[in-house]
Design a protein around this motif. Structure first.
Motif, PDB file in Angstrom:
ATOM      1  N   ARG A  98     -97.667 -24.747  -9.729  1.00  0.00           N
ATOM      2  CA  ARG A  98     -98.910 -25.505  -9.794  1.00  0.00           C
ATOM      3  C   ARG A  98     -98.580 -26.991  -9.848  1.00  0.00           C
ATOM      4  N   PRO A  99     -99.375 -27.820  -9.176  1.00  0.00           N
ATOM      5  CA  PRO A  99     -99.077 -29.258  -9.135  1.00  0.00           C
ATOM      6  C   PRO A  99     -98.924 -29.902 -10.518  1.00  0.00           C
ATOM      7  N   ALA A 100     -99.789 -29.585 -11.458  1.00  0.00           N
ATOM      8  CA  ALA A 100     -99.676 -30.191 -12.790  1.00  0.00           C
ATOM      9  C   ALA A 100     -98.361 -29.789 -13.454  1.00  0.00           C
ATOM     10  N   ASP A 101     -97.990 -28.530 -13.350  1.00  0.00           N
ATOM     11  CA  ASP A 101     -96.734 -28.065 -13.937  1.00  0.00           C
ATOM     12  C   ASP A 101     -95.533 -28.744 -13.281  1.00  0.00           C
ATOM     13  N   ALA A 102     -95.584 -28.901 -11.965  1.00  0.00           N
ATOM     14  CA  ALA A 102     -94.490 -29.559 -11.245  1.00  0.00           C
ATOM     15  C   ALA A 102     -94.359 -31.021 -11.664  1.00  0.00           C
ATOM     16  N   LEU A 103     -95.478 -31.707 -11.803  1.00  0.00           N
ATOM     17  CA  LEU A 103     -95.438 -33.112 -12.236  1.00  0.00           C
ATOM     18  C   LEU A 103     -94.860 -33.229 -13.641  1.00  0.00           C
ATOM     19  N   LEU A 104     -95.274 -32.359 -14.518  1.00  0.00           N
ATOM     20  CA  LEU A 104     -94.773 -32.414 -15.896  1.00  0.00           C
ATOM     21  C   LEU A 104     -93.274 -32.112 -15.940  1.00  0.00           C
ATOM     22  N   LYS A 105     -92.840 -31.130 -15.170  1.00  0.00           N
ATOM     23  CA  LYS A 105     -91.419 -30.789 -15.120  1.00  0.00           C
ATOM     24  C   LYS A 105     -90.596 -31.958 -14.571  1.00  0.00           C
ATOM     25  N   ALA A 106     -91.101 -32.601 -13.525  1.00  0.00           N
ATOM     26  CA  ALA A 106     -90.373 -33.690 -12.865  1.00  0.00           C
ATOM     27  C   ALA A 106     -90.442 -35.009 -13.630  1.00  0.00           C
TER      28      ALA A 106
END
Length: 146
Positions: free
Chosen positions: A93-101
């Motif tokens: 999910r985009p939000a999860d990817a942003l938080l991870k990155a």
């Protein structure tokens, strides 16, 4: 002020505004940039069995479009003299990817479509999820009022 910005891209008009704002800020602060696009499975596993036949093709097309989006954004960054790397996250999910990155970043830059009511319930809000859960600052870019 800022040393490393993370800019989320989704291919929308407001995403292009977030890119422009993020690159401007990076230029002004001599920050480096990570450009990120994330996409999840377009057809959930519980979907109609007939639609599952299209799943692999759609997923592959989403990856190609995402990479094209990142390549264009990286070219724009280079044209403006901004040091940028790209990151394509699949099955996330985009939000999860942003938080991870966002580890090691000073600022996350995302666009907000300003959805309300039923549209927001169905589509969700990446910007809101990132702002609520991020451990670093978040700049939410909105479109001009109509």
């Amino acid at each position: 002020m800022y040393h490393h910005l993370l800019i989320g891209l989704d291919g929308s008009e407001v995403g292009r505004l977030a890119l422009a704002r993020g690159l401007e800020l990076a230029r002004l602060t001599s920050a480096r940039v990570t450009l990120l696009h994330a996409y999840d499975d377009p057809i959930p596993t519980w979907a109609d069995p007939e639609s599952l036949a299209y799943r692999a093709g759609l997923y592959q097309d989403l990856g190609k479009l995402g990479q094209q989006l990142l390549d264009e954004a990286a070219a724009e960054a280079q044209a403006q003299g901004v040091n940028a790397t790209t990151r394509l996250e699949a099955r996330m999910r985009p939000a999860d990817a942003l938080l991870k990155a966002s580890a090691g970043c000073d600022l996350i830059v995302v666009g907000s479509h300003g959805r309300r009511g039923f549209d927001r319930l169905v589509m969700g809000s990446v910007a809101e999820a990132v702002a609520r859960r991020a451990t670093t600052s978040v700049l939410i870019v909105r479109p001009a009022p109509r």
